[in-house]
Every structure is written in C-alpha cells, then in structure tokens.
Design an enzyme around this catalytic site. Structure first.
Site, PDB file in Angstrom:
ATOM      1  N   LYS A 199       8.460   2.014   8.738  1.00  0.00           N
ATOM      2  CA  LYS A 199       8.756   2.711  10.069  1.00  0.00           C
ATOM      3  C   LYS A 199       8.570   1.543  11.003  1.00  0.00           C
ATOM      4  CE  LYS A 199       5.915   6.629   8.931  1.00  0.00           C
ATOM      5  NZ  LYS A 199       4.363   7.176   8.773  1.00  0.00           N
ATOM      6  N   SER A 259       0.930  10.148   7.259  1.00  0.00           N
ATOM      7  CA  SER A 259       0.639   9.652   6.060  1.00  0.00           C
ATOM      8  C   SER A 259      -0.014   8.424   5.715  1.00  0.00           C
ATOM      9  CB  SER A 259       1.781  10.076   5.158  1.00  0.00           C
ATOM     10  OG  SER A 259       2.983   9.222   5.871  1.00  0.00           O
ATOM     11  N   GLU A 285       3.486  -3.035  12.664  1.00  0.00           N
ATOM     12  CA  GLU A 285       4.877  -2.869  12.804  1.00  0.00           C
ATOM     13  C   GLU A 285       4.893  -2.648  14.383  1.00  0.00           C
ATOM     14  OE1 GLU A 285       7.632  -2.956  11.317  1.00  0.00           O
ATOM     15  OE2 GLU A 285       7.554  -2.127   9.339  1.00  0.00           O
ATOM     16  N   ARG A 301      -3.378   0.384  10.878  1.00  0.00           N
ATOM     17  CA  ARG A 301      -3.248  -1.041  10.831  1.00  0.00           C
ATOM     18  C   ARG A 301      -2.992  -1.355  12.427  1.00  0.00           C
ATOM     19  NH1 ARG A 301      -3.460   0.004   6.051  1.00  0.00           N
ATOM     20  NH2 ARG A 301      -1.168   0.266   5.761  1.00  0.00           N
ATOM     21  N   ASN A 302      -2.222  -0.337  13.039  1.00  0.00           N
ATOM     22  CA  ASN A 302      -1.953  -0.932  14.537  1.00  0.00           C
ATOM     23  C   ASN A 302      -3.248  -0.461  15.502  1.00  0.00           C
ATOM     24  OD1 ASN A 302       1.243  -1.372  14.619  1.00  0.00           O
ATOM     25  ND2 ASN A 302       1.029   0.378  13.085  1.00  0.00           N
ATOM     26  N   GLY A 360       5.991  10.753   8.529  1.00  0.00           N
ATOM     27  CA  GLY A 360       5.339  11.795   8.775  1.00  0.00           C
ATOM     28  C   GLY A 360       3.768  11.224   8.827  1.00  0.00           C
ATOM     29  N   SER A 411       0.741  -1.049  -0.023  1.00  0.00           N
ATOM     30  CA  SER A 411       0.040  -0.069   0.065  1.00  0.00           C
ATOM     31  C   SER A 411       1.002   1.329   0.164  1.00  0.00           C
ATOM     32  CB  SER A 411      -1.118  -0.007   1.168  1.00  0.00           C
ATOM     33  OG  SER A 411      -0.646  -0.940   2.209  1.00  0.00           O
ATOM     34  N   VAL A 463       0.904  -5.091   7.261  1.00  0.00           N
ATOM     35  CA  VAL A 463       1.917  -5.132   8.245  1.00  0.00           C
ATOM     36  C   VAL A 463       1.479  -4.255   9.481  1.00  0.00           C
ATOM     37  CG1 VAL A 463       3.125  -3.378   7.386  1.00  0.00           C
ATOM     38  CG2 VAL A 463       4.247  -4.841   8.861  1.00  0.00           C
ATOM     39  N   LYS A 506       5.290   5.779  17.636  1.00  0.00           N
ATOM     40  CA  LYS A 506       4.057   6.267  17.402  1.00  0.00           C
ATOM     41  C   LYS A 506       3.119   4.963  17.262  1.00  0.00           C
ATOM     42  CE  LYS A 506       3.602   5.704  12.975  1.00  0.00           C
ATOM     43  NZ  LYS A 506       2.652   5.009  11.882  1.00  0.00           N
TER      44      LYS A 506
HETATM   45  N1  LIG Z   1       0.364   1.868   4.682  1.00  0.00           N
HETATM   46  C1  LIG Z   1       0.384   2.888   5.101  1.00  0.00           C
HETATM   47  O1  LIG Z   1      -0.421   3.771   5.125  1.00  0.00           O
HETATM   48  C2  LIG Z   1       2.016   3.284   5.604  1.00  0.00           C
HETATM   49  C3  LIG Z   1       2.203   4.686   5.791  1.00  0.00           C
HETATM   50  C4  LIG Z   1       3.403   5.014   6.091  1.00  0.00           C
HETATM   51  C5  LIG Z   1       4.657   4.152   6.429  1.00  0.00           C
HETATM   52  N2  LIG Z   1       4.140   2.949   6.294  1.00  0.00           N
HETATM   53  C6  LIG Z   1       5.273   1.832   6.650  1.00  0.00           C
HETATM   54  O2  LIG Z   1       5.612   1.201   5.260  1.00  0.00           O
HETATM   55  C7  LIG Z   1       6.086  -0.185   5.498  1.00  0.00           C
HETATM   56  C8  LIG Z   1       5.040  -0.999   4.437  1.00  0.00           C
HETATM   57  O3  LIG Z   1       3.849  -0.904   4.967  1.00  0.00           O
HETATM   58  P1  LIG Z   1       2.447  -1.348   3.761  1.00  0.00           P
HETATM   59  O4  LIG Z   1       1.451  -0.815   4.360  1.00  0.00           O
HETATM   60  O5  LIG Z   1       3.028  -1.025   2.373  1.00  0.00           O
HETATM   61  O6  LIG Z   1       2.736  -2.890   3.943  1.00  0.00           O
HETATM   62  P2  LIG Z   1       1.826  -3.904   2.923  1.00  0.00           P
HETATM   63  O7  LIG Z   1       1.613  -5.276   3.682  1.00  0.00           O
HETATM   64  O8  LIG Z   1       0.765  -3.307   2.315  1.00  0.00           O
HETATM   65  O9  LIG Z   1       3.076  -4.079   1.720  1.00  0.00           O
HETATM   66  C9  LIG Z   1       4.418  -4.741   2.123  1.00  0.00           C
HETATM   67  C10 LIG Z   1       4.866  -5.216   0.682  1.00  0.00           C
HETATM   68  O10 LIG Z   1       5.949  -5.703   0.851  1.00  0.00           O
HETATM   69  C11 LIG Z   1       6.387  -6.742  -0.014  1.00  0.00           C
HETATM   70  N3  LIG Z   1       7.517  -7.534   0.393  1.00  0.00           N
HETATM   71  C12 LIG Z   1       7.775  -8.388   1.255  1.00  0.00           C
HETATM   72  N4  LIG Z   1       8.941  -8.759   1.732  1.00  0.00           N
HETATM   73  C13 LIG Z   1       9.702  -8.189   0.370  1.00  0.00           C
HETATM   74  C14 LIG Z   1      10.739  -8.266  -0.036  1.00  0.00           C
HETATM   75  N5  LIG Z   1      11.848  -8.988   0.463  1.00  0.00           N
HETATM   76  N6  LIG Z   1      11.209  -7.658  -1.110  1.00  0.00           N
HETATM   77  C15 LIG Z   1      10.470  -6.875  -1.887  1.00  0.00           C
HETATM   78  N7  LIG Z   1       9.232  -6.721  -1.414  1.00  0.00           N
HETATM   79  C16 LIG Z   1       8.819  -7.467  -0.267  1.00  0.00           C
HETATM   80  C17 LIG Z   1       5.160  -7.389   0.242  1.00  0.00           C
HETATM   81  O11 LIG Z   1       4.791  -8.612  -0.865  1.00  0.00           O
HETATM   82  C18 LIG Z   1       3.969  -6.648   0.074  1.00  0.00           C
HETATM   83  O12 LIG Z   1       3.413  -6.279  -1.062  1.00  0.00           O
HETATM   84  C19 LIG Z   1       5.717  -0.439   6.997  1.00  0.00           C
HETATM   85  O13 LIG Z   1       6.804  -0.161   7.936  1.00  0.00           O
HETATM   86  C20 LIG Z   1       4.823   0.647   7.446  1.00  0.00           C
HETATM   87  O14 LIG Z   1       4.817   0.848   8.651  1.00  0.00           O
HETATM   88  C21 LIG Z   1       2.958   2.428   5.916  1.00  0.00           C
END
Ligand SMILES: NC(=O)c1ccc[n+]([C@@H]2O[C@H](COP(=O)([O-])OP(=O)(O)OC[C@H]3O[C@@H](n4cnc5c(N)ncnc54)[C@H](O)[C@@H]3O)[C@@H](O)[C@H]2O)c1
Length: 330
Positions: A103, A136, A280, A254-255, A134, A10, A278, A190
């Site tokens: 994060k 987001s 985290e 998600r958290n 930030g 995402s 995920v 956070k």
């Molecule tokens: N979703 C949000 O709104 C958001 C916002 C800010 C930060 N984050 C942070 O971003 C990170 C990812 O979150 P997300 O929501 O995108 O997770 P997600 O679960 O939607 O996606 C994670 C992706 O990583 C892929 N992946 C797993 N192992 C991999 C590897 N070895 N190589 C390449 N790809 C791989 C998975 O197949 C999956 O498509 C987390 O740390 C989260 O805290 C998320």
C-alpha cells in the site's frame, strides 16, 4: 493451484498462510537469505515471530519463483517495487496475473502500483492486475482472526478470480470491486492519517481528537478522490473507511507506531531506525502533499503532517495553527 509470493515479510507470509489454508501450493521469494532460511528451516515469520505451516516453502531464486506459477502476488514495500519487478523481468516467458498487496504511492511520479506494473511489464507478459486491500493487520490474519478485504481490478473477471483464490469461510472474506483507482488510493492515503493518529496519541491527546481526525481525514480523502478521478463510493468501503479506522486505532499499525514516536519527540531518522518493518505513510505523505499543492486541494491534515515530518515543525505549533483556521460550516 500454485502461487508465488514475492516478499516474505509479515504481510506476504500472512497471505501465504491464507492461500495455504485454502489448499493452494505456495512458494515465497525474498531477497533476504535470513528470511528464506527462517521460513524453510524454522517455519516462522521472522518479523512477527509467528509459526507458519511447514508446507510453505521459500526460495532465494526469483527465477524459481517466476517459473513456479502464472499468478505472482507482490508484497514488497513500494519503495522497492520497481527493483522487485526488474529482478523478475529476465525470467518472464509467458503471461502472468499480478496481484499487489502493498500500500503506497511513488512520491516522484505519484504512480500507483498498477501503473508501475503496466509501465514496466511488457504487454506479452501481462495477463492482468489485481489489488488486494482493506483493514487487515498481518498479526491478526496470520493467527486466523476474522478479516474482510477487497480484490479490485479494472477487469471484473480478474477481481472475481482473486476473490475466489483468497476467500475462505473460516476467517477470510473477500469482496470484489472494479474501482482499482479508489482502492489503491485509499490503501495509500490512510497511512498518512495513521501517522497523524499516532502523533496525537504520542502527544497525550485522546479519543475525541482521534475521532475528529478519522472524520476530517475522510473529508480530505474525499476531496483527493474527486480531483484524482477515483470513485468516491469506495471511500466508505473496506479499502477506504475500513482501512482508515483500523490503521488509526490499532497498535499493530506501523504508521501509528511511527507517529507515536514522533509525538514523543523522536526525529524521523531515529524513528525509522527503530522500526523493523516498513512505514509507507512517510513516502505517501510526501507524494500526497506535492500532488495536493500541484492541484490546489485543501488538505490541512495532510499538509500539517508534512510540515511536522519534512519541515521539522513543532507539532504543538502545527496543531495550534490547525485550530486557528477560520470557522466554517461542516
Ligand atoms: N504488515 C501488515 O499488516 C500489512 C497489511 C496490509 C498491507 N501491508 C503492506 O504490505 C507491504 C509490505 O509490508 P510488510 O509489513 O510485509 O513489510 P515487511 O517489512 O514485514 O516485509 C517486507 C519484505 O520484503 C522483502 N523485500 C525487500 N525487497 C525485496 C525485493 N526486491 N524482492 C523480494 N523481497 C523483498 C524484505 O526482505 C521483507 O522480508 C507494505 O506496502 C505494507 O504497507 C502490510
């Protein structure tokens, strides 16, 4: 310019869209064939079920992603960060700028992403490191809704470069900062309070408790930053307070959702099994709890969440214990 995004979930795809909207050429790499085909064939973000521009392409070849650009944006959960870095290593032939948007903190080592990259990537391939953090939620960014975040690096030039790369005047405003430590710590911590906020909501508690959680959570973050040697100024910035508010108050978190399920009596395994994305905060809670114990930091909220999740203590009893602590000045 050309950019590679490692992780097409995402947040990876929301950021890929931001880059695409600024006329950059984006190639996304994901380990999941399913994710890659959803991007290439259906032009959707699978996790969010949202359309993405058809010009955003994906690949299952990490070699192709690494050779596509000298700027690699990592957006994989911190749990698999080392695995993702290792997989790219054989294909590095020149210096790359690494941007991380995940994060979390590694529980076993209490290392931040920047430390993991510095440890794993040999100097001859390491141009620099920038953290994007930030308030987001991907759900809003992918729809082009107004969002403000911060690009942080110990090297100001790199932070300014990434600021310019992502910034647009339509919906995505990017600040720069040289407080990398504070930014990475805020983004990770956070998530523990978001779990707590979900737990409170799951237990039927209201806005008063949530506001108190955010305020006292900020106090715990302050104590943590001081012991950890991070710049406490950034606590009131986007990577601190900003991210804390959004994650403790939004249904997108998600958290928060995981905490809510725990509050409704589900156990950790059941909760995680029901989440497609995920969470985290759980690993970060484990990391922060053990760091706090080791350094004698007074963090009643983080310790309480740890007791509920890892020691399976009853939330009502834990909340009661929090209220029974001795009275003190604010
Ligand atoms: N979703 C949000 O709104 C958001 C916002 C800010 C930060 N984050 C942070 O971003 C990170 C990812 O979150 P997300 O929501 O995108 O997770 P997600 O679960 O939607 O996606 C994670 C992706 O990583 C892929 N992946 C797993 N192992 C991999 C590897 N070895 N190589 C390449 N790809 C791989 C998975 O197949 C999956 O498509 C987390 O740390 C989260 O805290 C998320």
């Amino acid at each position: 310019m050309k950019l590679s995004v490692i992780g097409g979930g995402s947040w990876g795809l929301a950021l890929a869209k931001v880059l695409h909207d600024s006329q950059h050429q984006v190639l996304v790499y994901d380990v999941s064939e399913k994710i890659v085909s959803k991007i290439n064939d259906l032009h959707i973000c699978f996790q969010l079920n949202e359309d993405i521009p058809k010009e955003i392409k994906a690949t299952s070849s990490i070699e192709e992603a690494v050779s596509f650009s000298d700027v690699l944006l990592f957006v994989v959960p911190t749990k698999v960060m080392r695995e993702a870095i290792s997989s790219m290593m054989p294909f590095l032939t020149n210096k790359k700028l690494f941007i991380n948007a995940a994060k979390g903190i590694e529980p076993e080592t209490f290392m931040r992403a920047s430390e993991i990259f510095t440890e794993m990537v040999p100097k001859e391939y390491f141009k620099g490191f920038v953290s994007l953090s930030g308030p987001s939620h991907a759900e809003e960014v992918i729809r082009g809704m107004m969002t403000l975040i911060t690009a942080s690096s110990e090297n100001e030039k790199d932070a300014l470069f990434v600021q310019e790369l992502f910034h647009n005047t339509e919906y995505f405003r990017v600040y720069s900062s040289t407080d990398l430590k504070g930014s990475e710590l805020g983004g990770a911590l956070k998530n523990i309070f978001a779990l707590a906020s979900g737990l409170l909501a799951g237990k039927g508690l209201g806005d008063n408790a949530r506001a108190a959680l955010i305020t006292r959570g900020l106090v715990e973050m302050h104590k943590f930053y001081e012991v950890y040697g991070a710049d406490t100024k950034s606590i009131t910035g986007l990577t601190g307070l900003g991210d804390l508010i959004v994650t403790c108050t939004s249904e997108h978190s998600r958290n928060f959702q995981a905490g809510y399920k725990l509050g409704h009596g589900k156990d950790l395994e059941e909760t995680l099994a029901s989440m497609t994305m995920v969470v985290e905060g759980i690993r970060t809670c484990e990391a922060a709890h053990s760091y706090g114990q080791e350094h004698d930091i007074d963090m009643p909220i983080i310790n309480s969440i740890y007791e509920i999740i890892f020691e399976k203590k009853n939330p009502e009893e834990v909340f009661k214990k929090l209220l029974e602590r001795s009275m003190k000045p604010e």
